[in-house]
Design an enzyme around this catalytic site. Structure first.
Site, mmCIF file in Angstrom:
data_model
loop_
_atom_site.group_PDB
_atom_site.id
_atom_site.type_symbol
_atom_site.label_atom_id
_atom_site.label_comp_id
_atom_site.label_asym_id
_atom_site.label_seq_id
_atom_site.Cartn_x
_atom_site.Cartn_y
_atom_site.Cartn_z
ATOM 1 C CB CYS A 281 9.156 -11.363 -0.072
ATOM 2 S SG CYS A 281 8.096 -11.886 -1.413
ATOM 3 N NE ARG B 75 10.605 -6.180 2.868
ATOM 4 C CZ ARG B 75 10.900 -5.071 2.206
ATOM 5 N NH1 ARG B 75 10.896 -3.918 2.833
ATOM 6 N NH2 ARG B 75 11.189 -5.118 0.932
ATOM 7 C CD1 TRP C 54 2.307 -8.685 -0.971
ATOM 8 C CD2 TRP C 54 1.521 -9.962 0.681
ATOM 9 N NE1 TRP C 54 1.060 -8.239 -0.660
ATOM 10 C CE2 TRP C 54 0.548 -9.008 0.354
ATOM 11 C CE3 TRP C 54 1.230 -10.889 1.689
ATOM 12 C CZ2 TRP C 54 -0.689 -8.941 1.000
ATOM 13 C CZ3 TRP C 54 0.012 -10.814 2.323
ATOM 14 C CH2 TRP C 54 -0.929 -9.851 1.980
ATOM 15 C CG ASN D 45 11.408 -8.881 -2.414
ATOM 16 O OD1 ASN D 45 10.326 -9.008 -2.962
ATOM 17 N ND2 ASN D 45 11.768 -7.773 -1.789
ATOM 18 N N GLY D 46 11.103 -10.363 -5.618
ATOM 19 C CA GLY D 46 11.102 -9.752 -6.950
ATOM 20 C C GLY D 46 10.404 -10.661 -7.945
ATOM 21 C CD GLU E 50 -3.027 9.930 3.859
ATOM 22 O OE1 GLU E 50 -3.009 9.678 2.646
ATOM 23 O OE2 GLU E 50 -2.426 9.251 4.701
ATOM 24 C CE LYS F 74 -3.541 6.277 5.850
ATOM 25 N NZ LYS F 74 -2.287 6.460 5.339
ATOM 26 C CD GLU G 196 -4.007 2.741 3.697
ATOM 27 O OE1 GLU G 196 -3.363 2.140 2.840
ATOM 28 O OE2 GLU G 196 -3.646 3.826 4.179
ATOM 29 C CG HIS H 34 -20.023 18.342 -10.292
ATOM 30 N ND1 HIS H 34 -20.842 19.106 -11.091
ATOM 31 C CD2 HIS H 34 -19.250 19.206 -9.604
ATOM 32 C CE1 HIS H 34 -20.548 20.392 -10.909
ATOM 33 N NE2 HIS H 34 -19.593 20.476 -10.003
ATOM 34 C CE LYS I 246 5.531 1.758 6.230
ATOM 35 N NZ LYS I 246 4.402 2.642 6.569
HETATM 36 C C1 G6P Z 1 2.227 1.617 -0.234
HETATM 37 C C2 G6P Z 1 1.947 1.900 1.239
HETATM 38 C C3 G6P Z 1 1.429 3.328 1.420
HETATM 39 C C4 G6P Z 1 2.415 4.321 0.819
HETATM 40 C C5 G6P Z 1 2.693 3.996 -0.658
HETATM 41 C C6 G6P Z 1 3.858 4.822 -1.185
HETATM 42 O O1 G6P Z 1 1.033 1.558 -0.935
HETATM 43 O O2 G6P Z 1 0.990 0.972 1.748
HETATM 44 O O3 G6P Z 1 1.264 3.607 2.814
HETATM 45 O O4 G6P Z 1 1.884 5.610 0.925
HETATM 46 O O5 G6P Z 1 3.082 2.618 -0.796
HETATM 47 O O6 G6P Z 1 5.027 4.436 -0.506
HETATM 48 P P1 G6P Z 1 6.319 5.315 -0.305
HETATM 49 O O7 G6P Z 1 7.229 4.455 0.516
HETATM 50 O O8 G6P Z 1 6.867 5.552 -1.693
HETATM 51 O O9 G6P Z 1 5.925 6.571 0.353
#
Ligand code: G6P
Length: 586
Positions: A2, A27, A72, A98-99, A465, A469, A472, A488, A581
């Site tokens: 949050c 967040r 959140w 938050n937590g 990756e 991308k 998500e 496979h 994030k």
């Molecule tokens: C979340 C974000 C990703 C990120 C991952 C790791 O899932 O949406 O974009 O790669 O966390 O985050 P960090 O801040 O540890 O790189």
């Protein structure tokens, strides 16, 4: 996860807090609320949904102390009642949190037997009521201390007291930072919340409680003493955290990569070489991360394996406990994290330290928890990344890992030169022409159900990756494979027209080309990324060959493609559904 904002100053608190909260919506954005102290009353607004339209101008009167929260949901569904702030039964205390409070049931029972009533389903509502409970006998600050001592779990909280106008904030395993402006003090989960007002910050440590009254004072719960915390000046400026002429942060951040890569490689040579020395000295090396940062660590492991005699093992932070028996004082653990706040990463660091391993980090957010837990760290210097998807910070991670890998081979200078030369390729890839060209491809792909991505060797992490991308942000199912693996099993899913993105390097490309032909002959629509067009490609994305640095360039068109797919499908690319994030809860 949050977002929290608190303000005490001379201006209208609600007019400052709501726009600041809006900046933290990355967040969490399923509900929000603010509370201010207005003529001896706590006035508040709590709403489900995002901060929208007229919300931004909400004015709760002439108050200049207040708190806000963008939620959140983790505990209790998304309703107005469950949104923060939560008030104590007597209305004297309001709290944003938050937590997760792990012993929430036990504390709720305790309060209920003391006649406290609850109006929400959240664990957070415990906090203002416990504070009220303790306030019967002691002052607000002591009541907050006693409350926090009873809470199990990670948290960041801000509480305000109506009677005194005092703000009390604390953190444990969840970010909270102070902004010290002229005539104004802020507390927030992240710096962009107050960047318009100040670049003077104070980072709180775990267990810190800060009291904002006429003066600001700090106390650490674990050490049980008053502590001093220094004001630091941060390099980020307010413009970096704004969208400028871009419609979305994601596109802005993709377009910034010319600069962010340049900044990533502009490092203190001794620091990079120091990392390289530590790598060479260690008995075993682990590269630990989550999400996109994990893909960077896999890439780093391949690079070191290819160019040096170092076996660096890439490990998902959430799985690190399975490697714990291999960690001792001769082990080196390099953690890679944009935010420096991902709970799994911080847990892995803790475990590694308990085993006496040496822990270093590559991180973007200065002052984050991670920077305080490790022996030394390299800052990515990417500037604030607001879009939930990791874009510019991913390429910064790759650039730094490349520089380290060159340094392990005593070729720092050569590496720096190669990376500098790469920047003009990146420039072309982020240009408007490339973006328009990729828009065409997005139109072709917007209605497909599945997309597969394949690459071999250094292009394998890029394939992973890329799939991440795409899925998500567009919500199209996408999966990345090592070129040799598709046959496979997954090749069974290839039918006429199934899009398959293939990363083809200029040299040693026979095997990936043969993998591509395998899927092409089953009807796949081939999107080829490489330096030369090949007959089998149905759509060609030209990326100049940069040898071992290819991955830094090749991911960029996919970031752009993912962005366009999201926009065309009507999704908000900055805030994909269900994603945060940085993931600060388990
Ligand atoms: C979340 C974000 C990703 C990120 C991952 C790791 O899932 O949406 O974009 O790669 O966390 O985050 P960090 O801040 O540890 O790189």
């Amino acid at each position: 996860m949050c977002g929290i904002v608190a303000y005490k100053g001379r201006q209208n608190a609600s007019e400052i807090i709501v726009p600041s909260l809006k900046k933290l919506e990355y967040r969490g954005y399923d509900s929000w609320g603010i509370a201010v102290i207005n003529e001896n009353n706590i006035e508040y607004v709590k709403k489900s949904g995002r901060i929208e339209g007229e919300d931004i101008e909400i004015n709760l009167g002439d108050a200049n102390i207040g708190i806000g929260h963008t939620r959140w949901a983790t505990h209790g569904s998304v309703t107005d009642e469950n949104a923060h702030p939560h008030l104590s039964n007597d209305g004297n205390v309001a709290v944003v949190h938050n937590g997760i409070i792990e012993n929430y049931k036990e504390l709720k029972k305790f309060l209920e037997t003391n006649d406290f009533k609850f109006v929400s389903e959240t664990d957070s509502e415990i906090i203002p009521n416990l504070i009220e409970y303790y306030c019967k006998n002691v002052r607000f600050k002591t009541a907050v201390k006693r409350t926090l001592k009873r809470i199990k779990g990670n948290y960041s909280i801000v509480a305000i007291e109506r009677e005194t106008g005092i703000i009390c904030a604390s953190r444990r395993g969840s970010p909270l930072v102070l902004g010290i402006g002229e005539d104004a003090t802020f507390v927030a989960s992240d710096i962009p919340a107050f960047l318009d007002y100040t670049t003077n910050v104070v980072y709180l440590y775990d267990g810190d409680i800060v009291l904002i009254d006429e003066e600001i004072s700090f106390f650490n719960l674990d050490e049980n003493v008053e502590v001093k915390r220094e004001i630091e000046k941060i390099e980020w400026d307010a413009e970096q955290a704004k969208k400028g002429n871009f419609k979305h942060y994601m596109l802005k951040e993709i377009s910034e990569q010319v600069d962010s890569i340049e900044r990533a490689i502009t490092q203190d040579k001794e620091l990079i070489e120091g990392f390289a020395k530590d790598i060479k000295k260690a008995r075993n090396v682990f590269l630990v991360a989550c999400g996109s940062s994990y893909h960077a660590s896999l890439h780093g492991s391949y690079l070191l394996g290819k160019n040096t005699s170092i076996n660096a093992i890439p490990v998902l932070a959430s799985e690190f406990k399975n490697y714990i028996n291999f960690i001792d004082q001769e082990s080196l653990i390099i953690v890679i994290s944009q935010s420096g706040e991902t709970v799994d990463v911080l847990d892995a660091v803790k475990m590694a330290k308990e085993q006496k391993g040496k822990v270093l980090a590559i991180v973007n957010v200065q002052g984050s928890s991670l920077t305080r837990e490790v022996e030394k760290y390299i800052l990515m210097n990417a500037g604030p990344e607001i879009g939930v998807l990791s874009t510019k910070t991913y390429t910064s991670q790759l650039a730094i890992l490349s520089l380290i890998s060159y340094s392990v081979n005593n070729k720092y200078k050569k590496g720096l030169k190669a990376l500098k030369a790469l920047i003009k390729y990146v420039y072309a890839l982020t240009s408007k022409n490339t973006r328009e060209y990729l828009k065409k491809l997005s139109r072709n792909l917007r209605y497909v159900e599945h997309i597969y991505t394949i690459g071999r060797n250094l292009e394998y992490p890029t394939a992973l990756e890329s799939a991440l991308k795409i899925k998500e942000v567009s919500y199209i199912h996408a999966e990345g494979f090592a070129g040799g693996e598709l046959k496979h099993g997954t090749i069974a899913l290839i039918e006429k027209g199934t899009p398959c993105i293939v990363f083809v390097p200029e040299k040693n490309n026979e095997e990936i080309i043969s993998n591509m032909i395998e899927v092409k002959s089953r009807g796949a629509y081939i999107i080829g990324i490489g330096s030369k067009n090949i007959e089998e490609f149905d759509f060609f994305i030209k990326v100049r060959d940069a040898g071992e640095l290819n991955s830094i360039c090749q991911i960029i068109p996919i970031q752009i493609l993912a962005y366009h797919l999201a926009v065309m499908k009507g999704h908000d690319p900055d805030k994909p559904r269900n994603l945060a994030k940085s993931v600060t809860v388990k």
